[in-house]
Structure formats: structure tokens, C-alpha cells
Design an enzyme around this catalytic site. Structure first.
Site, short mmCIF file in Angstrom:
data_model
loop_
_atom_site.label_atom_id
_atom_site.label_comp_id
_atom_site.label_asym_id
_atom_site.label_seq_id
_atom_site.Cartn_x
_atom_site.Cartn_y
_atom_site.Cartn_z
N ASP A 39 39.08 29.97 39.00
CA ASP A 39 38.21 29.20 38.09
C ASP A 39 37.46 28.11 38.85
OD1 ASP A 39 37.08 28.54 35.66
OD2 ASP A 39 38.77 27.32 35.00
N ARG A 43 31.20 24.96 38.11
CA ARG A 43 31.20 23.53 38.45
C ARG A 43 30.87 23.32 39.93
NH1 ARG A 43 36.90 22.63 35.94
NH2 ARG A 43 36.64 24.90 35.70
N TRP A 44 31.34 24.20 40.77
CA TRP A 44 31.03 24.11 42.20
C TRP A 44 29.52 24.16 42.42
CZ3 TRP A 44 28.54 27.11 45.83
CH2 TRP A 44 28.85 26.87 47.17
N ARG A 52 24.67 28.60 38.35
CA ARG A 52 26.09 29.00 38.28
C ARG A 52 26.35 30.26 39.11
NH1 ARG A 52 29.43 27.13 34.42
NH2 ARG A 52 30.44 29.17 34.33
N HIS A 56 29.39 31.88 41.82
CA HIS A 56 30.08 33.18 41.79
C HIS A 56 29.94 33.88 43.15
CE1 HIS A 56 30.83 32.50 37.65
NE2 HIS A 56 29.60 32.73 37.23
N GLU A 86 36.83 37.13 26.97
CA GLU A 86 36.08 36.04 26.34
C GLU A 86 34.82 35.69 27.15
OE1 GLU A 86 39.53 35.95 26.63
OE2 GLU A 86 39.62 36.57 24.53
N ARG A 90 29.28 34.35 27.57
CA ARG A 90 28.40 33.57 28.47
C ARG A 90 26.96 34.07 28.38
NH1 ARG A 90 31.87 31.80 33.70
NH2 ARG A 90 33.69 31.12 32.51
N LEU A 150 49.17 46.65 50.19
CA LEU A 150 48.97 45.67 49.11
C LEU A 150 48.33 46.33 47.88
CD1 LEU A 150 48.66 42.61 48.16
CD2 LEU A 150 46.36 42.74 49.15
N ARG A 207 46.21 28.63 39.49
CA ARG A 207 44.92 28.41 38.85
C ARG A 207 44.18 27.31 39.59
NH1 ARG A 207 42.82 28.76 32.75
NH2 ARG A 207 40.65 28.26 33.18
N ARG A 213 45.68 25.49 32.05
CA ARG A 213 45.88 26.42 30.92
C ARG A 213 45.86 27.84 31.46
NH1 ARG A 213 40.95 23.89 29.41
NH2 ARG A 213 39.15 25.01 30.24
N SER A 215 44.44 30.66 29.59
CA SER A 215 43.22 31.40 29.24
C SER A 215 43.43 32.92 29.08
CB SER A 215 42.10 31.10 30.25
OG SER A 215 41.83 29.73 30.33
C1 IPE Z 1 39.44 32.15 33.01
O1 IPE Z 1 38.45 31.21 33.27
C2 IPE Z 1 38.93 33.53 33.27
C3 IPE Z 1 38.67 33.85 34.66
C4 IPE Z 1 38.92 33.09 35.68
C5 IPE Z 1 38.11 35.14 34.90
P1 IPE Z 1 37.50 30.64 32.12
O2 IPE Z 1 36.59 29.70 32.77
O3 IPE Z 1 36.89 31.77 31.38
O4 IPE Z 1 38.54 29.93 31.17
P2 IPE Z 1 38.36 28.73 30.16
O5 IPE Z 1 37.17 29.06 29.30
O6 IPE Z 1 38.13 27.50 30.97
O7 IPE Z 1 39.65 28.67 29.41
C1 IPE Z 2 35.39 31.35 37.21
O1 IPE Z 2 34.51 30.28 37.30
C2 IPE Z 2 34.70 32.68 37.19
C3 IPE Z 2 34.73 33.35 35.89
C4 IPE Z 2 35.36 32.93 34.84
C5 IPE Z 2 33.97 34.56 35.75
P1 IPE Z 2 33.72 29.73 36.05
O2 IPE Z 2 32.44 30.47 35.94
O3 IPE Z 2 34.56 29.74 34.84
O4 IPE Z 2 33.42 28.25 36.51
P2 IPE Z 2 33.53 26.93 35.64
O5 IPE Z 2 34.89 26.92 35.03
O6 IPE Z 2 32.45 27.01 34.61
O7 IPE Z 2 33.33 25.83 36.60
MG MG Z 3 35.85 28.42 34.04
#
Ligand code: IPE
Ligand code: IPE
Ligand code: MG
Length: 259
Positions: A39, A43-44, A52, A56, A86, A90, A150, A207, A213, A215
Site C-alpha cells: 500500500d 501517496r508516494w 498516482r 504504481h 474494492e 477507483r 517459491l 502492510r 488495517r 482491507s
Molecule cells: C489494499 O489497499 C489493497 C491492495 C494493496 C491491493 P487499499 O489502498 O485498497 O486499501 P484501503 O482502501 O486503504 O483500505
Molecule cells: C497500493 O497503493 C496499490 C493498490 C491498492 C492497487 P495505493 O494505490 O492504494 O496507494 P495509496 O494508499 O492511495 O497511497
Molecule cells: Mg491504498
């Protein structure tokens, strides 16, 4: 993350080199199955004024490094939570970008995974993903299915509640067909109907990004997992942090309800 929680559940500053961490880890039993909630990509990117999707892309490099680190340590199973049921909520562009990553990863990394004897598997319903993505995911599975090293699970379009719903449906079907009796439903049978069938439960769940959490990840399987959290955003997650998580895991006392 609140300092006191951080001390209890996660990252401590060690200031030790990779070699020191590795030699310490190799003295004790490793977790068999490590699962990671990757996760913080968005934000990075935001911190750098980037879209965003740039987060990724940067995160992909960390996936590669983490796979190498897990493989070189001799971890048996690595599960990477890549896209949740979920995450379809996005923006379209972001979802489209995320769905292209496996296609990209296939081009850049399939050969290395084959060379490393890694067996790639998917957790999650592929059929909802775009056809090109499905093809890439299937190719990963097909080309590595006889590998014995693995086990690398990518949880894509994965949601633990949906996984449990599917398991319940399958079991009810078996009961209705008369193949099993209601009294035969037990924890083992449920395990056999989950997407993780045949795999050990995760010993360690990591995490990143400071969120404490789960998720919708491996809800049934994590009953006795050790949880480890770090403030590092996924694109900043280094092998050193991975080793640190494992070292912390090795210091924990797992009691499974006993004394
Ligand atoms: C959890 O991250 C799912 C993945 C890392 C693929 P999210 O960014 O979707 O989770 P929430 O929304 O912060 O709970
Ligand atoms: C995790 O990073 C990747 C996925 C859930 C696909 P996020 O895209 O959730 O990044 P933040 O949480 O918004 O920073
Ligand atoms: Mg996230």
C-alpha cells in the site's frame, strides 16, 4: 503511525546492514508464508507531484526486489496483494493502468521467474479483468506451473469476503448433491474451498504505508498470522525492511491460544 503502536507491531530503526540482517535471520526458522499488503503507491506519487500511476510503476520495482529477496532466503510462499475487489471503485484511468501492469511484468520478468523456478499463481477472479490482462496472467501460470521453488501468489481482483462467499456456495452445492453430509463441514473442508487451498496459512502479514488495517485480505487464513506494519510507502519498501519484518517475526512468541 503512533509511536507506541509502531514499537509494538512494526518497524524499528536498526541501522544494520543488509548482510548483518541476513546473517541474523538465517539463524532462526523462517516464516513459510509471507503475505504483503503493498500500500501507499498513490501517496508516494502525490508527495512528488506525480500522477498516482507513477507510484504504481515505482511499486513494480519493489515487487521484483521483494520476490528476489524472498526467493534467495528460501521462503516457500509469497503472496502479494495487488488489486482488491474494492479497487474497481477507483478512477477508470487508474484501474486501466493497474490492469496493464501484469502485461508489462510478463514482458520484463517472466524469464527471470522461470529461471528462479518460481511458480506463479493467481488469487482472485481473472474473468473480470481485461482480456489482455487475463492472457498475461494465464501465461504466467501456464509457463511456471511445473516449477517447484517459491510459490508466488498475486492477489488480483481478490477479496476475502467474496472468497468465503464462493466457498460457502461450493460447499452447499456439494451437500445438495449428496456428496457430503452437513456434519462433514469442518475447518479443513472450508480450507479446501478457499483460493489458498493447499497452501499454509500466512505466518507473517506485512502492510506498508502506515495504515493499520487488513482491507479484506485473507480474513479466514490470518487467524494466527503475525502482523507487521511499516510507515514506508510501498515504492520505498526495500529488501532491508523485508528482512527486518522477518527478524521481528522470528522474535515473536506464537502461542496459538496455549501457554
Ligand atoms: C489494499 O489497499 C489493497 C491492495 C494493496 C491491493 P487499499 O489502498 O485498497 O486499501 P484501503 O482502501 O486503504 O483500505
Ligand atoms: C497500493 O497503493 C496499490 C493498490 C491498492 C492497487 P495505493 O494505490 O492504494 O496507494 P495509496 O494508499 O492511495 O497511497
Ligand atoms: Mg491504498
Amino acid at each position: 503511525m503512533i509511536e507506541s503502536i509502531k514499537r509494538m507491531v512494526g518497524e524499528k530503526k536498526t541501522g544494520r546492514s543488509k548482510e548483518e540482517l541476513l546473517s541474523s535471520i538465517r539463524k532462526f526458522p523462517l516464516p513459510e508464508h509471507v503475505a504483503i499488503i503493498m500500500d501507499g503507491n498513490g501517496r508516494w506519487a502525490k508527495k512528488r507531484g506525480l500522477p498516482r500511476t507513477a507510484g504504481h510503476a515505482a511499486g513494480m520495482k519493489r515487487v521484483r526486489e521483494t520476490i528476489r529477496a524472498a526467493d534467495e532466503l528460501g521462503i516457500k510462499v509469497l503472496t502479494c496483494y495487488s488489486f482488491s475487489t474494492e479497487n474497481w471503485k477507483r478512477p477508470k484511468d487508474e484501474v486501466a493502468y493497474l490492469m496493464k501492469l501484469p502485461i508489462e511484468f510478463l514482458k520484463t520478468d517472466l524469464q527471470e521467474l522461470i529461471d528462479r523456478n518460481v511458480k506463479v499463481q493467481m488469487l482472485g477472479e481473472k474473468s473480470r479483468t481485461p482480456s489482455q490482462t487475463q492472457l498475461a496472467l494465464t501465461e504466467f501460470e501456464e509457463k511456471t506451473k511445473h516449477n517447484t521453488g517459491l510459490i508466488l501468489n498475486f492477489a488480483i481482483n481478490y477479496g476475502s469476503r467474496e472468497e468465503i462467499v464462493q466457498a460457502i456456495r461450493e460447499i452447499i452445492d456439494e451437500v445438495q448433491k449428496g456428496n457430503i453430509d452437513k456434519d462433514q463441514i469442518d475447518q479443513d473442508l472450508i480450507n479446501q474451498h478457499l483460493l489458498t487451498r493447499g497452501l499454509p496459512d500466512p505466518d507473517l502479514i506485512i502492510r506498508t504505508s502506515g495504515e493499520i488495517r487488513i482491507s479484506n485480505f485473507l480474513l479466514w487464513q490470518l487467524a494466527y498470522s503475525e502482523l507487521w506494519f511499516t510507515d514506508a510507502l510501498w515504492p520505498d519498501f526495500t529488501p532491508e525492511l523485508f528482512y527486518q519484518a522477518i527478524e521481528d517475526f522470528q522474535r515473536r512468541s506464537r502461542r496459538y491460544g496455549a501457554v
